[in-house]
Write a protein that holds these residues in place. Structure first.
Motif, short mmCIF file in Angstrom:
data_model
loop_
_atom_site.label_atom_id
_atom_site.label_comp_id
_atom_site.label_asym_id
_atom_site.label_seq_id
_atom_site.Cartn_x
_atom_site.Cartn_y
_atom_site.Cartn_z
N MET A 90 1.20 -0.97 0.22
CA MET A 90 -0.33 -0.41 -0.10
C MET A 90 1.11 1.02 -0.16
SD MET A 90 -2.49 -1.49 -0.49
CE MET A 90 -4.09 0.35 -0.06
N ASN A 91 1.63 1.32 1.20
CA ASN A 91 2.97 2.77 0.92
C ASN A 91 4.10 2.14 -0.72
OD1 ASN A 91 2.24 2.86 3.39
ND2 ASN A 91 4.56 1.77 4.64
N LEU A 92 3.81 1.45 -1.18
CA LEU A 92 4.17 1.67 -2.56
C LEU A 92 3.41 2.05 -3.37
CD1 LEU A 92 6.39 -2.08 -3.09
CD2 LEU A 92 7.49 0.33 -3.10
N SER A 107 -3.35 6.44 -8.92
CA SER A 107 -4.74 5.94 -8.86
C SER A 107 -4.72 4.73 -9.02
CB SER A 107 -4.95 6.91 -9.98
OG SER A 107 -4.98 6.86 -11.40
N SER A 108 -5.66 4.05 -8.79
CA SER A 108 -6.61 3.06 -8.72
C SER A 108 -6.12 2.73 -10.88
CB SER A 108 -7.50 2.96 -8.39
OG SER A 108 -8.50 3.13 -8.97
N GLU A 164 -2.07 2.06 -10.92
CA GLU A 164 -2.06 1.12 -10.19
C GLU A 164 -1.98 -0.16 -10.72
OE1 GLU A 164 -3.29 -2.35 -6.54
OE2 GLU A 164 -4.00 -0.14 -6.27
N GLU A 165 -2.87 -0.38 -11.58
CA GLU A 165 -3.41 -1.22 -13.00
C GLU A 165 -2.43 -1.64 -13.60
OE1 GLU A 165 -7.58 -1.90 -13.89
OE2 GLU A 165 -8.33 -1.10 -12.33
N GLN A 166 -2.35 -0.27 -13.87
CA GLN A 166 -1.37 0.03 -15.80
C GLN A 166 0.40 -0.37 -15.26
OE1 GLN A 166 -0.69 3.75 -16.64
NE2 GLN A 166 -0.12 3.03 -18.93
N LEU A 167 0.37 -0.03 -14.13
CA LEU A 167 2.10 -0.67 -13.44
C LEU A 167 1.68 -2.48 -12.96
CD1 LEU A 167 4.59 0.15 -12.72
CD2 LEU A 167 3.98 -0.11 -9.79
#
Length: 141
Positions: free
Chosen positions: A113-115, A120-121, A124-127
């Motif tokens: 979560m800290n990373l 944005s969500s 996050e999904e793209q990463l």
């Protein structure tokens, strides 16, 4: 913003994440070198062999052996003879490891979560998608 090499950025994030994890896990006697990954896998797959751990986690045999030995000395895992191969041992979590499992999951979740706290969500999904794509490519090579 200066464009930095991808490998350098991944390495930096990895090293910083390991520092944070090491600090959070130290009070529980879990050291660095990916010991948490080995323990998590043994908790999820009791009876796994050392060779299977090496293959699953993509560590070298020496790192696996060192981590398994340290986890055993810390009382988190035990080795049992493999009834199908006397040269091999099966690795099982101890009651201490079972008690620690929810704490481990919580620490890993908080670290993740800290990373991504500044993403944005969608980011996050793209990463995750892109890192999985890069990871698959490395496995094919």
């Amino acid at each position: 913003m200066k464009k930095e090499p991808i490998g350098k950025l991944i390495s930096y994030v990895h090293r910083q994440n390991l520092k944070i994890l090491s600090k959070a896990l130290a009070p529980y006697g879990i050291g660095s070198g990916g010991q948490h990954s080995f323990l998590k896998t043994i908790l999820q797959s009791p009876g796994v062999t050392q060779d299977q751990l090496t293959q699953l986690l993509k560590f070298d045999k020496a790192t696996t052996a060192r981590s398994v030995k340290q986890l055993e000395q810390s009382g988190y895992i035990e080795r049992r003879p493999d009834p199908n191969d006397r040269r091999s041992h099966l690795l099982y979590p101890t009651p201490q490891a079972e008690q620690f499992h929810p704490i481990l999951k919580s620490i890993l979740k908080q670290t993740n979560m800290n990373l991504i706290s500044n993403l944005s969500s969608d980011e996050e999904e793209q990463l995750i998608f892109l890192l999985q794509k890069v990871s698959r490519q490395l496995n094919e090579d």
